[in-house]
Design a protein around this motif. Structure first.
Motif, PDB file in Angstrom:
ATOM      1  N   ILE A  27      68.525  45.343  -1.295  1.00  0.00           N
ATOM      2  CA  ILE A  27      68.187  46.634  -1.703  1.00  0.00           C
ATOM      3  C   ILE A  27      66.909  47.185  -1.229  1.00  0.00           C
ATOM      4  CG2 ILE A  27      68.369  48.395  -3.452  1.00  0.00           C
ATOM      5  CD1 ILE A  27      71.020  46.830  -2.843  1.00  0.00           C
ATOM      6  N   ALA A  28      67.013  48.613  -0.687  1.00  0.00           N
ATOM      7  CA  ALA A  28      65.698  48.899   0.220  1.00  0.00           C
ATOM      8  C   ALA A  28      64.585  48.914  -0.981  1.00  0.00           C
ATOM      9  CB  ALA A  28      65.906  50.486   0.135  1.00  0.00           C
ATOM     10  N   ARG A  29      63.359  48.521  -0.548  1.00  0.00           N
ATOM     11  CA  ARG A  29      62.173  48.071  -1.498  1.00  0.00           C
ATOM     12  C   ARG A  29      61.850  49.534  -2.124  1.00  0.00           C
ATOM     13  NH1 ARG A  29      58.247  43.281  -1.332  1.00  0.00           N
ATOM     14  NH2 ARG A  29      56.768  43.902  -3.047  1.00  0.00           N
ATOM     15  N   PRO A  30      61.407  50.632  -1.178  1.00  0.00           N
ATOM     16  CA  PRO A  30      61.013  51.779  -1.754  1.00  0.00           C
ATOM     17  C   PRO A  30      61.727  52.125  -2.974  1.00  0.00           C
ATOM     18  CG  PRO A  30      60.986  51.814   0.594  1.00  0.00           C
ATOM     19  CD  PRO A  30      61.888  50.851   0.136  1.00  0.00           C
ATOM     20  N   LEU A  31      63.257  52.231  -2.909  1.00  0.00           N
ATOM     21  CA  LEU A  31      63.646  52.714  -4.271  1.00  0.00           C
ATOM     22  C   LEU A  31      63.635  51.755  -5.323  1.00  0.00           C
ATOM     23  CD1 LEU A  31      65.414  55.149  -4.255  1.00  0.00           C
ATOM     24  CD2 LEU A  31      67.557  53.625  -3.983  1.00  0.00           C
ATOM     25  N   GLN A  32      63.638  50.586  -5.003  1.00  0.00           N
ATOM     26  CA  GLN A  32      63.611  49.458  -6.321  1.00  0.00           C
ATOM     27  C   GLN A  32      61.998  49.758  -6.838  1.00  0.00           C
ATOM     28  OE1 GLN A  32      64.721  45.040  -6.114  1.00  0.00           O
ATOM     29  NE2 GLN A  32      65.045  45.891  -3.873  1.00  0.00           N
ATOM     30  N   GLU A  33      61.044  49.953  -6.099  1.00  0.00           N
ATOM     31  CA  GLU A  33      59.592  50.249  -6.462  1.00  0.00           C
ATOM     32  C   GLU A  33      59.589  51.449  -7.141  1.00  0.00           C
ATOM     33  OE1 GLU A  33      57.165  48.084  -6.308  1.00  0.00           O
ATOM     34  OE2 GLU A  33      57.065  47.105  -4.471  1.00  0.00           O
ATOM     35  N   ALA A  34      60.282  52.576  -6.857  1.00  0.00           N
ATOM     36  CA  ALA A  34      60.382  53.715  -7.340  1.00  0.00           C
ATOM     37  C   ALA A  34      60.933  53.605  -8.941  1.00  0.00           C
ATOM     38  CB  ALA A  34      61.094  54.758  -6.735  1.00  0.00           C
ATOM     39  N   ALA A  35      62.078  52.808  -8.924  1.00  0.00           N
ATOM     40  CA  ALA A  35      62.444  52.452 -10.129  1.00  0.00           C
ATOM     41  C   ALA A  35      61.655  51.749 -11.145  1.00  0.00           C
ATOM     42  CB  ALA A  35      63.884  51.364  -9.811  1.00  0.00           C
ATOM     43  N   VAL A  36      60.884  50.898 -10.506  1.00  0.00           N
ATOM     44  CA  VAL A  36      60.069  50.154 -11.522  1.00  0.00           C
ATOM     45  C   VAL A  36      59.013  51.190 -12.002  1.00  0.00           C
ATOM     46  CG1 VAL A  36      58.012  48.438 -11.540  1.00  0.00           C
ATOM     47  CG2 VAL A  36      60.301  47.924 -10.239  1.00  0.00           C
ATOM     48  N   GLU A  37      58.389  52.088 -11.133  1.00  0.00           N
ATOM     49  CA  GLU A  37      57.619  53.011 -11.578  1.00  0.00           C
ATOM     50  C   GLU A  37      58.105  54.001 -12.563  1.00  0.00           C
ATOM     51  OE1 GLU A  37      54.453  53.369 -11.042  1.00  0.00           O
ATOM     52  OE2 GLU A  37      53.798  52.264  -9.440  1.00  0.00           O
ATOM     53  N   LEU A  38      59.591  54.208 -12.560  1.00  0.00           N
ATOM     54  CA  LEU A  38      60.004  55.125 -13.631  1.00  0.00           C
ATOM     55  C   LEU A  38      60.260  54.441 -14.761  1.00  0.00           C
ATOM     56  CD1 LEU A  38      61.571  58.163 -14.037  1.00  0.00           C
ATOM     57  CD2 LEU A  38      63.461  56.851 -13.226  1.00  0.00           C
ATOM     58  N   LEU A  39      60.713  53.425 -14.978  1.00  0.00           N
ATOM     59  CA  LEU A  39      61.060  52.770 -16.002  1.00  0.00           C
ATOM     60  C   LEU A  39      59.848  51.982 -16.745  1.00  0.00           C
ATOM     61  CD1 LEU A  39      64.093  50.650 -14.866  1.00  0.00           C
ATOM     62  CD2 LEU A  39      64.388  52.901 -15.959  1.00  0.00           C
ATOM     63  N   SER A  40      58.864  52.077 -16.179  1.00  0.00           N
ATOM     64  CA  SER A  40      57.598  51.679 -16.576  1.00  0.00           C
ATOM     65  C   SER A  40      56.622  52.637 -17.275  1.00  0.00           C
ATOM     66  CB  SER A  40      56.704  50.704 -15.750  1.00  0.00           C
ATOM     67  OG  SER A  40      57.465  49.623 -15.119  1.00  0.00           O
ATOM     68  N   THR A  41      56.911  53.841 -17.439  1.00  0.00           N
ATOM     69  CA  THR A  41      56.209  54.937 -17.948  1.00  0.00           C
ATOM     70  C   THR A  41      56.737  55.458 -19.294  1.00  0.00           C
ATOM     71  OG1 THR A  41      57.281  56.558 -16.494  1.00  0.00           O
ATOM     72  CG2 THR A  41      55.412  55.361 -15.528  1.00  0.00           C
ATOM     73  N   PRO A  42      56.011  56.179 -20.031  1.00  0.00           N
ATOM     74  CA  PRO A  42      56.342  56.834 -21.219  1.00  0.00           C
ATOM     75  C   PRO A  42      57.532  58.072 -20.824  1.00  0.00           C
ATOM     76  CG  PRO A  42      53.946  56.610 -21.237  1.00  0.00           C
ATOM     77  CD  PRO A  42      54.547  56.208 -19.647  1.00  0.00           C
ATOM     78  N   ALA A  43      57.330  58.340 -19.679  1.00  0.00           N
ATOM     79  CA  ALA A  43      58.147  59.615 -19.045  1.00  0.00           C
ATOM     80  C   ALA A  43      59.424  59.102 -19.218  1.00  0.00           C
ATOM     81  CB  ALA A  43      57.810  60.189 -17.796  1.00  0.00           C
ATOM     82  N   TRP A  44      59.901  58.040 -19.013  1.00  0.00           N
ATOM     83  CA  TRP A  44      61.454  57.717 -19.006  1.00  0.00           C
ATOM     84  C   TRP A  44      61.935  57.655 -20.220  1.00  0.00           C
ATOM     85  CZ3 TRP A  44      65.659  57.276 -16.587  1.00  0.00           C
ATOM     86  CH2 TRP A  44      66.589  56.591 -16.778  1.00  0.00           C
ATOM     87  N   ASP A  45      61.254  57.117 -21.358  1.00  0.00           N
ATOM     88  CA  ASP A  45      61.592  56.939 -22.642  1.00  0.00           C
ATOM     89  C   ASP A  45      61.713  58.377 -23.316  1.00  0.00           C
ATOM     90  OD1 ASP A  45      61.623  54.439 -22.952  1.00  0.00           O
ATOM     91  OD2 ASP A  45      59.566  54.186 -23.680  1.00  0.00           O
ATOM     92  N   ARG A  46      60.565  59.407 -22.728  1.00  0.00           N
ATOM     93  CA  ARG A  46      61.027  60.896 -23.329  1.00  0.00           C
ATOM     94  C   ARG A  46      61.971  61.265 -22.781  1.00  0.00           C
ATOM     95  NH1 ARG A  46      55.229  60.707 -22.199  1.00  0.00           N
ATOM     96  NH2 ARG A  46      55.649  61.855 -20.175  1.00  0.00           N
ATOM     97  N   HIS A  47      62.265  61.067 -21.548  1.00  0.00           N
ATOM     98  CA  HIS A  47      63.669  61.608 -20.898  1.00  0.00           C
ATOM     99  C   HIS A  47      64.706  61.213 -21.583  1.00  0.00           C
ATOM    100  CE1 HIS A  47      66.932  62.270 -18.167  1.00  0.00           C
ATOM    101  NE2 HIS A  47      67.089  61.183 -17.957  1.00  0.00           N
ATOM    102  N   LEU A  48      65.092  59.762 -21.931  1.00  0.00           N
ATOM    103  CA  LEU A  48      66.056  59.402 -22.581  1.00  0.00           C
ATOM    104  C   LEU A  48      66.351  59.912 -24.079  1.00  0.00           C
ATOM    105  CD1 LEU A  48      66.238  55.600 -21.641  1.00  0.00           C
ATOM    106  CD2 LEU A  48      67.521  57.266 -20.814  1.00  0.00           C
ATOM    107  N   ARG A  49      65.313  60.524 -24.716  1.00  0.00           N
ATOM    108  CA  ARG A  49      65.257  61.178 -25.905  1.00  0.00           C
ATOM    109  C   ARG A  49      65.750  62.252 -25.755  1.00  0.00           C
ATOM    110  NH1 ARG A  49      60.613  58.325 -26.920  1.00  0.00           N
ATOM    111  NH2 ARG A  49      59.239  59.941 -26.501  1.00  0.00           N
ATOM    112  N   THR A  50      64.990  63.193 -24.624  1.00  0.00           N
ATOM    113  CA  THR A  50      65.836  64.534 -24.339  1.00  0.00           C
ATOM    114  C   THR A  50      67.062  64.638 -24.006  1.00  0.00           C
ATOM    115  OG1 THR A  50      63.418  65.081 -24.011  1.00  0.00           O
ATOM    116  CG2 THR A  50      65.103  66.539 -23.230  1.00  0.00           C
ATOM    117  N   LEU A  51      67.431  63.716 -23.085  1.00  0.00           N
ATOM    118  CA  LEU A  51      68.829  63.661 -22.638  1.00  0.00           C
ATOM    119  C   LEU A  51      69.798  63.136 -23.854  1.00  0.00           C
ATOM    120  CD1 LEU A  51      70.775  63.603 -20.295  1.00  0.00           C
ATOM    121  CD2 LEU A  51      70.258  61.289 -20.190  1.00  0.00           C
ATOM    122  N   GLY A  52      69.541  62.477 -24.570  1.00  0.00           N
ATOM    123  CA  GLY A  52      70.618  62.211 -25.696  1.00  0.00           C
ATOM    124  C   GLY A  52      70.740  63.289 -26.773  1.00  0.00           C
ATOM    125  N   GLY A  53      69.505  64.108 -26.840  1.00  0.00           N
ATOM    126  CA  GLY A  53      69.834  65.231 -27.664  1.00  0.00           C
ATOM    127  C   GLY A  53      70.685  66.534 -26.925  1.00  0.00           C
TER     128      GLY A  53
END
Length: 471
Positions: free
Chosen positions: A342-368
């Motif tokens: 799988i294309a590495r840049p997209l995998q690297e972007a996924a690692v960056e996204l899932l490793s930051t507090p922004a992802w958890d904030r997004h999931l809480r906002t999305l759930g509401g």
């Protein structure tokens, strides 16, 4: 004259009239057509919907129906592709099972079909920042490992829980392609695959494209029935089952706690694999969802499939398969045949996204947001279409499953809804065999906002009232 023949007759008359008009000309109003041709409003709506599907007219809710731009006529020296019909004979072409609508809806049509988030619900800023950080890595364009980046595999393993480790994870390009690979890897061509009834149409399409025969197993309010599942394994000799135990698509049912271990035990006793489609893992409406079946499976019976596409963006084509034993080695071997990695840049972007507090904030906002949209649409539908039965208020996911009154044809209601400016999914396409009633799947995540959901419910109310007058 039957209703279907009346629709075809009116459509033929309108085609002849449209041939004399110019693109952009407005057709007579529905009221004028009813009076002029002596037909009912449902007949007019369905005839217009038929012409819109043919690309002859364009409907603009609140404005009217207009002649569509003319399609260019084939020239005398146009290439002849008819030979391909013979060359492709005998190959299944079932490609209508996708759950994410790929069409561009006409202006004014409210999107309540398909399975993706509206742009306003996607973490666009966090995605952009993650991609920018990934691009700055010195090895961003190096070849990625076949199984996926080690940090990303570790993240998916942690999200699954239990005894799942990074070595059990294969990073995939989303879930749909991975599902197709799983069907080809596990079951022999021509063999049966057990599926819930109803189930995700994309799974039916992928199974049939792999040469498999979907066999339905009924579900009830607690999910798939273990007794009927055991019977189906015994009768068919199947070695593969596909299911969605957590927020079932389309019904929204949750496999009950008592059944979660039972169905794994039934599959294990049959010497079969169980594909757990965990698409809704990040789509809960606030309350914690049950943990994945794979987390408690130590025998390699469960193969888990998950993705970041639904909770993030249709273009974040990153997912994961969790499997143990020889089946994982087979999947890795197929990766080398299918796409190498799988294309590495997209995998690297996924690692960056899932490793930051922004992802958890997004999931809480999305759930509401999903919880609010779900409740708003359910309340609006209860007011506008009281004869349509909401089967349950789901604890997660993106859709409601509605049972239509006896005698209603879901495909006709879906076509009438489209003519009224609302795109919904007819329930029949979710069944691997004969439908067990007439249903609609109505989404609440693709609309722009809450006001669009209430407007859509109002338009569906008009559809229901017209249908009621003609039953």
């Amino acid at each position: 004259m039957s209703e279907s023949s009346s629709i075809e007759t009116l459509a033929a008359i309108l085609r002849a009239e449209i041939a004399r008009l110019a693109p952009g000309d407005r057709l007579p109003s529905s009221r004028d057509l009813i009076v002029r041709h002596g037909v009912g409003p449902v007949t007019v709506a369905r005839a217009i919907a038929l012409l819109a599907a043919e690309g002859v007219v364009v409907t603009r809710p609140g404005s009217g129906t207009y002649v569509a731009p003319r399609r260019p006529r084939p020239t005398a020296d146009a290439p002849d592709m008819s030979w391909q019909a013979v060359a492709l004979a005998g190959r299944d072409s079932d490609t209508g099972g996708s759950d994410g609508t790929s069409e561009t809806l006409p202006d004014g049509v409210i999107a309540m079909a398909g399975g993706y988030l509206h742009e306003s619900l996607q973490p666009t800023r966090a995605l952009g920042a993650a991609l920018a950080r990934a691009a700055r890595r010195p090895d961003a364009w190096h070849r990625a490992p076949t199984a996926g980046l080690a940090p990303l595999r570790a993240i998916f393993a942690r999200l699954a829980g239990g005894a799942v480790g990074p070595e059990d994870v294969l990073v995939t390009g989303g879930a749909q392609g991975a599902l197709s690979t799983l069907f080809r890897a596990i079951a022999p061509p021509g063999g049966p695959v057990l599926v819930e009834s109803p189930t995700y149409p994309g799974a039916l399409a992928a199974a049939r494209a792999a040469g498999l025969r979907p066999v339905p197993v009924p579900v009830d309010d607690d999910g798939i029935r273990p007794d009927l599942l055991a019977d189906a394994f015994a009768m068919t000799g199947a070695r593969l089952m596909y299911c969605q135990p957590t927020v079932h698509n389309p019904t929204g049912a949750m496999l009950s706690p008592g059944r979660r271990r039972q169905i794994v035990d039934v599959a294990r006793a049959a010497g079969a694999f169980l594909i757990e489609d965990d698409f809704a893992r990040h789509l809960g409406h606030g309350a914690p969802l049950p943990r994945a079946l794979v987390a408690d499976d130590r025998d390699g019976t469960v193969v888990n499939l998950t993705s970041l596409t639904k909770p993030a963006s249709p273009s974040l084509r990153i997912g994961a398969v969790i499997a143990r034993g020889p089946v994982m080695r087979r999947l890795q071997a197929m990766r080398l045949v299918d796409d190498f990695f799988i294309a590495r840049p997209l995998q690297e972007a996924a690692v960056e996204l899932l490793s930051t507090p922004a992802w958890d904030r997004h999931l809480r906002t999305l759930g509401g947001a999903l919880r609010e949209r779900c409740a708003t649409l359910a309340d609006a539908l209860a007011h506008e279409v009281p004869d349509w039965t909401l089967t349950r208020l789901p604890a997660g996911g993106l859709h409601l499953w509605l049972q239509l009154p006896s005698g209603s044809a879901d495909s006709a209601v879906a076509a009438a809804a489209r003519a009224h400016g609302v795109a919904v999914d007819a329930g029949a396409r979710y069944y691997p065999a004969e439908p067990q009633g007439s249903y609609l799947r109505v989404g609440f995540a693709a609309a722009a906002d809450l006001s669009e959901l209430t407007a859509a419910a109002s338009r569906l109310g008009a559809v229901a009232r017209e249908a009621g007058r003609h039953r």
